[in-house]
Design a protein around this motif. Sequence first.
Motif, PDB file in Angstrom:
ATOM      1  N   GLY A 370       0.802  -1.224   0.000  1.00  0.00           N
ATOM      2  CA  GLY A 370       0.000   0.000   0.000  1.00  0.00           C
ATOM      3  C   GLY A 370       0.833   1.271   0.000  1.00  0.00           C
ATOM      4  N   GLU A 425     -13.212  -2.366  -0.711  1.00  0.00           N
ATOM      5  CA  GLU A 425     -12.440  -3.341  -1.496  1.00  0.00           C
ATOM      6  C   GLU A 425     -12.689  -4.718  -0.881  1.00  0.00           C
ATOM      7  N   LYS A 452     -12.524   2.596   2.949  1.00  0.00           N
ATOM      8  CA  LYS A 452     -11.753   3.819   3.238  1.00  0.00           C
ATOM      9  C   LYS A 452     -12.507   5.032   2.723  1.00  0.00           C
TER      10      LYS A 452
END
Length: 474
Positions: A370, A425, A452
């Motif tokens: 990430g 996700e 998020k």
Amino acid sequence: MAAPWRDVVRDAAAVREAAAVAVDAALLAGGLMRTGEQPHASDVVNYAPFTLLPSAVPRALFEQAYAVQQDFNLLVDAISQNKEFLEQTLASTIKVDDFTARLFRIYMQVLEEGLAQTVFLGINRSDYMFDCGLDGTAALRQIEINTIAASFGGLTSRTADVHGLVLKVLGKTEEASHLLPNNPAKGLALGIAKAWELYGSQRAVVMFLVEEIQRNIFDQRCVENELWNRNIRVIRKRFRDVFEQGSLDASRRLYMDGQEVAVVYYREGYVPQNYNQQNWEARLLLERSRAVKCPDIATQLAGTKKVQQELSRPGTLEKLLPGHPEAISRMRATFAGLYSLDEGEEGDRIAATAIADPDRFVLKPQREGGGNNLYGEELRQVLEKIKDSPERTSYILMDKIKPQPALNYLLRAHSPLQVSECISELGIFGVYVRQGQELVLNQAAGHLLRTKAIEHADGGVAAGVAVLDTPYLV
Ligand code: ADP
Ligand code: MG
């Protein structure tokens, strides 16, 4: 996408009450993480961040993601055994990307010596987002497959009950009863246990190869405890412990201070910062050994972004999995547009397109964990700078997925309670075990939903951006 909680999201008093219940429930359920201030001990812990409300997920896409997981397991396993494909695909990358090059060198070295390992264990997580088309319908689009250290299979099992309670507090008792149970850690442990059994030594242990800083230890403990419940011994060691205590005998059995190791489960080793010279030597020792590595170095390479991009080329899947046309069409249906930036006309063309219209794309280096991807104006600037240099080949381009945002609250310790526009996700865990040429286990093991706020383009739970969530199927 449907917004099932429209009526409660704006009721500030109800939300505050539900959030207090949610946090205590998460702590009680064991949805925990060590703190940034005290990452080395469990004296002070906090709850792993999570959403107040479960997020809507289209049932058909959720089922599609589960239905294709065994295919992806098969594919990753096939790639890991295809030296020619890995060599060709990564040839341009390893010229410019030192980390991938070092992994690749170990891969070649163990192949030259001849593999001592005969049992293979894969634990991966295939991640997806829901791309919203112009007509408002959503499509399942794969973001990536994580073939090493795919995390949160433990902690995610704790969120469904918490969300069930929250919905009840908010007067949604009927909806609460529809949340699905989910326990990936059990499935991961089943795979590890199977590999341990096939390795065939009662005395041998399973070794979790862990980081220096272990904030996410509780997630790993979920898998560990499942193994202890099966009377399989687990030890936790770092690369530096392997460097100091690890050895191979004449038949390349791996020993840690005299204790035989049957399975090495990596929760570390996927970013350059995990390695110094000693750690690279430790990695090589592990790879040369007969122990079942999860993943072996070939499978780690199969999870690179460059491999993913190459898979989307017409004809590649057919070459890798001859005789599996149905599996191939199921997998291909989830692919987003992916583009090579290798030197040549094809790369020149797509680089120019992305510079002209950066919001259509994501620029990805060969990194995991990430926070590495580039978007928008930054993408344009970087690509402009490297477009005529070989450095370009250390990236791939991908179509940007644009999900429909939904309102939710992200619950994080020491953060104010505020509503955010969020996107999610979905990850599906896959587990497989192969003995020689025979696949003896191939399953989907559960799911992970991470959510998020839309202002963060990148980053997962460990990076402090996404939070744990539960799918509410609509
Ligand atoms: P990493 O290996 O760092 O996890 P990913 O490919 O998963 O790399 O990208 C990290 C994050 O960036 C994802 O979790 C997702 O939020 C975002 N992202 C990645 N690819 C895309 C894409 N094609 N469209 C939109 N967002 C993306
Ligand atoms: Mg990712």
